[in-house]
Design an enzyme around this catalytic site. Structure first.
Site, PDB file in Angstrom:
ATOM      1  N   ALA A  61     -12.683 -12.782  43.160  1.00  0.00           N
ATOM      2  CA  ALA A  61     -12.145 -13.920  43.916  1.00  0.00           C
ATOM      3  C   ALA A  61     -10.946 -13.452  44.736  1.00  0.00           C
ATOM      4  O   ALA A  61     -10.267 -12.486  44.358  1.00  0.00           O
ATOM      5  CB  ALA A  61     -11.729 -15.018  42.951  1.00  0.00           C
ATOM      6  N   GLY A 100     -14.962 -11.979  39.799  1.00  0.00           N
ATOM      7  CA  GLY A 100     -16.030 -12.756  40.417  1.00  0.00           C
ATOM      8  C   GLY A 100     -17.096 -11.861  41.034  1.00  0.00           C
ATOM      9  O   GLY A 100     -18.259 -12.265  41.154  1.00  0.00           O
ATOM     10  N   GLU A 103     -19.313 -11.071  38.250  1.00  0.00           N
ATOM     11  CA  GLU A 103     -20.022 -12.310  37.875  1.00  0.00           C
ATOM     12  C   GLU A 103     -21.152 -12.609  38.865  1.00  0.00           C
ATOM     13  O   GLU A 103     -22.232 -13.057  38.481  1.00  0.00           O
ATOM     14  CB  GLU A 103     -19.032 -13.476  37.810  1.00  0.00           C
ATOM     15  CG  GLU A 103     -18.062 -13.315  36.636  1.00  0.00           C
ATOM     16  CD  GLU A 103     -17.002 -14.402  36.611  1.00  0.00           C
ATOM     17  OE1 GLU A 103     -16.195 -14.436  37.549  1.00  0.00           O
ATOM     18  OE2 GLU A 103     -17.000 -15.202  35.668  1.00  0.00           O
ATOM     19  N   GLU A 123      -9.905 -10.591  34.917  1.00  0.00           N
ATOM     20  CA  GLU A 123      -9.224 -11.888  35.097  1.00  0.00           C
ATOM     21  C   GLU A 123      -8.068 -12.076  34.133  1.00  0.00           C
ATOM     22  O   GLU A 123      -7.035 -12.659  34.478  1.00  0.00           O
ATOM     23  CB  GLU A 123     -10.219 -13.038  34.929  1.00  0.00           C
ATOM     24  CG  GLU A 123     -11.149 -13.250  36.106  1.00  0.00           C
ATOM     25  CD  GLU A 123     -12.405 -12.402  36.063  1.00  0.00           C
ATOM     26  OE1 GLU A 123     -12.418 -11.392  35.324  1.00  0.00           O
ATOM     27  OE2 GLU A 123     -13.374 -12.735  36.771  1.00  0.00           O
TER      28      GLU A 123
END
Ligand SMILES: CCCCCC/C=C/CC(=O)SCCNC(=O)CCNC(=O)[C@H](O)C(C)(C)COP(=O)(O)OP(=O)(O)OC[C@H]1O[C@@H](n2cnc3c(N)ncnc32)[C@H](O)[C@@H]1OP(=O)(O)O
Length: 719
Positions: A61, A100, A103, A123
């Site tokens: 992210a 992310g 992910e 994270e």
């Protein structure tokens, strides 16, 4: 953004485009949503490959978006749409797949990684958890113990380890996108039923309760008050015990509390602060982007005590040729043995060949004549260092940089011993020098920008987080430590115990309180400095006057302990007692209790109850106040420099964001008010007198930390 092309006739190739790491900004997420829809709707397209531009799959992210009004499509449904697709989607992982990014790859049906790629869910290091299904898919894919390890530590794994764990299906040394496209062609039309990780049952474990209890205990011990690792364990537990959809709900719930937490803000600040210090500037205006480093192929270390040995190891491990000089033959032999051992152990840990041949040992300082840079690490004594600098200046080739590993002596005085003072800078390493990440690069008034650039560049090369700072007593780190240590001693005089002070600081998040830390470092070090400063007297007077030195309040407690031969862990006695010299387990010492009582009685000090809040406020706010003075004096260019120094060199708890960030979180007005209060109570303690900059910031409405530089600039222009 994401670019869409059709390759090999039937493969839809989606390329993430957001340099340098293709972070999942709103535009990139929108791009993925659009291009996936397009690939799935085009009848000619039979399979899809997702890759990242310029050799990086995806760094996760976009951290810069956190704390803003996040717009654009959310990650969870985006990844769900990829996983639900009826055409195979292959992730082509080059460079990094982090957070992310991983992910997203876990939502794909296949993952192919380049052998040099790194993968992970970091994270937790940003105060978050992998909330785009990471905590639910990873345990289903690789099992709970391995997923717990990755998610609670945030560590990156190599492609090889990712293959062993089952995170990726294949690794390649060739062009990853080409390999992925070929692979996508080969699986087109095949059933995807067994490829959707969310549909996997979580692999069973013989005793989940015991496993999660142990994991929770581990994070409580290592996290020292950080909340994200705890939430990570809770989220993985949900994967192990709940159906996928309920697990996702739990993941979302846990993330919601983390996302807006002060700890997440602090950790994200740290991420950017660590990178900001690389963009250094000097008070003269010279900067990182206009000052070129000179190449350093061969270096020398002068003095092979503890620090010199560690520095030699750090340089050799980074591939530099090193001349290691120790004029005492016996010490030279001992140092060679010790350095060899350190290199061998380090190489074993990293699975590489020890760099033994990189170091040549010499008792003769003349042997440094052809090196590019010298780091002096002799005993911390100005006269000795001055002598060494004079010698070095005479023997080394023109242009050799002369660096000193002093922890606080005047760089300018050393520079004045040399023919080329512009080549002199401080390189202040922290013990053990081959392990600790921090390097203070100290410039004097005559240090050239090239010298600073070269030392900063060398620091990076040897894996350090380097911070450029100006020249003053103690530089940044040790200068700020002085009032902190001083307050701790005053608190003992007023009624606290070392255990109580340490407990408050350890609950705050420090790995060790001030007294346990002092015992570890050795009490004699500061004693020697105070003696040299004329602060230690043998005068046996008592009362208030005996505790005033050079016009200010002074506590001789540390000196008195040293007079008793109590130097800390190394002598088995200090602020605590130890089973034997060198032992690390600190136990409260009844002797010290008596000693403090007698001391207080002798000086007519009345004991009062001191709570944890007072301990924290006096120790931390006096340290922070010194930080403001350092900014005021232009010794550090910005608060990030100070915070990075404290996180990497002094174990300031990262989830508190460094002392200056912590002050901004507490509220500058509150810090000012408490300092004023304590200064009124202790008017003979100058470190409690609020700094001009702190007052100025409060008067300016306490701007956010990223705006402090503007106020500092104004303050400097008024001086
Ligand atoms: C309820 C709301 C739900 C919200 C959902 C939120 C989901 C979060 C999941 C996440 O993905 S969190 C982010 C996870 N990713 C990371 O933690 C990776 C961070 N980056 C790195 O570790 C490193 O940068 C790297 C990718 C390993 C590359 O290292 P390298 O040393 O090569 O370069 P750097 O100097 O570190 O970085 C270069 C440049 O790029 C910026 N940057 C890196 N990663 C990001 C990122 N994820 N977002 C924004 N910017 C990033 C970095 O700041 C540097 O920029 P600078 O301007 O040059 O300083």
């Amino acid at each position: 953004m994401a670019q869409y092309t059709r390759v090999s006739g039937s493969v839809g190739l989606i390329t993430l485009q957001n340099p340098p790491v293709n972070a999942l900004s709103a535009a990139v997420r929108q791009g993925i949503v659009n291009t996936v829809q397009r690939a799935l709707s085009e009848p000619e397209v039979k399979s899809v490959v997702i890759c990242g531009q310029k050799g990086a799959f995806c760094g996760g992210a976009d951290i810069k978006e956190f704390g803003t009004n996040m717009s654009g499509p959310p990650l969870v449904p985006m990844i769900h749409a990829i996983e639900s697709a009826v055409k195979p989607v292959v992730a082509a992982i080059e460079g990094v797949a982090l957070g992310g990014g991983l992910e997203l790859a876990l939502g794909c049906h296949y993952r192919i990684a380049h052998s040099k790629a790194r993968l992970g869910l970091p994270e937790v290091t940003l105060g978050l958890l992998p909330a785009a299904g990471g905590t639910q898919r990873l345990p289903r894919l690789i099992g709970v113990p391995a997923a717990l390890d990755l998610i609670t530590t945030g560590r990156h794994v190599t492609a090889t380890e990712a293959l062993q764990l089952g995170i990726v299906d294949q690794i390649t040394d060739h062009n990853t996108v080409d390999v992925a496209v070929k692979f996508a062609l080969s699986v087109a039309g095949q059933s995807l039923d067994s490829r959707r990780i969310s549909s996997y049952p979580c692999p069973r474990h013989s005793d989940f309760d015991a496993l999660f209890e142990a994991a929770m205990q581990k994070v409580h011990q290592s996290a020292r008050g950080a909340i994200a690792p705890v939430a990570c364990v809770q989220a993985v537990r949900a994967a192990a015990t709940l159906p996928y959809s309920q697990g996702m709900e739990r993941e979302k719930e846990l993330m919601a509390t983390l996302f807006t937490s002060g700890q997440a803000r602090a950790l994200q600040y740290c991420f950017f602060a660590q990178r900001a210090v690389g963009r250094w500037s000097m008070s003269s205006g010279a900067r990182w982007d206009t000052s070129k480093p000179r190449p350093v192929h061969k270096a020398a270390v002068i003095g092979l005590g503890t620090m010199g040995r560690g520095i030699a190891v750090a340089l050799a491990q980074a591939g530099l040729s090193v001349v290691a000089v120790e004029t005492q033959e016996k010490q030279l032999i001992e140092a060679k043995q010790a350095v060899t051992g350190m290199l061998e152990r380090g190489a074993k840990r990293r699975g590489v060949t020890p760099a033994l041949d990189k170091i040549t040992y010499s008792p003769n300082i003349q042997n440094v004549a052809d090196v590019d840079l010298i780091i002096e690490a002799v005993f911390e004594d100005m006269a000795l260092k001055e002598k060494v600098f004079k010698q070095l200046s005479a023997v080394c080739k023109p242009g050799t940089f002369l660096c000193t590993n002093t922890s606080g002596l005047d760089i300018n005085r050393l520079a004045s011993q040399t023919c080329n003072p512009e080549l002199v800078v401080g390189m202040h390493f922290f013990a053990p020098a081959h392990v600790m990440k921090l390097l203070e690069v100290v410039y004097g008034p005559r240090s050239s920008p090239h010298a600073v650039a070269t030392a900063m560049h060398l620091g990076k090369k040897i894996g350090k987080v380097s911070v450029a700072v100006g020249n003053c007593r103690g530089f940044v780190g040790n200068r700020m430590l002085k009032p902190y240590l001083e307050q701790a001693l005053f608190l003992l005089e007023e009624g606290a115990t070392p255990e109580q002070v340490d407990q408050a600081l350890e609950e705050f998040g420090f790995a060790m309180g001030v007294f346990r830390m002092s015992d570890l470092s050795g009490l004699d070090v500061g004693w020697r400095v105070r003696k040299a400063d004329g602060l230690v007297t043998s005068d046996a007077t008592t009362g208030q006057q005996a505790r005033i030195r050079q016009g200010h309040r002074y506590s001789p407690l540390g000196d008195l302990l040293c007079e008793q031969g109590r130097f800390g862990q190394k002598t088995g006695r200090g602020w605590y007692q130890y089973d034997k010299p060198g032992s690390r387990v600190a136990k409260p010492d009844p002797w010290l209790q008596n000693f403090l009582e007698e001391y207080r009685a002798r000086h007519g000090l009345v004991v009062r109850r001191i709570d944890h809040q007072e301990v924290l406020e006096r120790c931390l706010y006096s340290l922070i106040n010194e930080g403001f003075r350092i900014l005021e004096d232009g010794i550090a260019a910005g608060p990030e420099d100070i915070d990075v120094i404290y996180m990497f060199g002094y174990s300031w708890p990262r989830h508190r964001g460094g002392p200056m960030f912590y002050a901004s979180m507490v509220g500058l007005a509150r810090v000012l008010e408490r300092l004023e209060y304590y200064h009124q109570a202790h008017p003979d303690v100058p470190s409690l007198h609020p700094s001009t900059l702190l007052r100025k910031l409060v008067a300016n409405g306490s701007p956010p930390i990223h705006k402090w530089r503007e106020v500092i600039k104004k303050l400097h222009s008024q001086l």
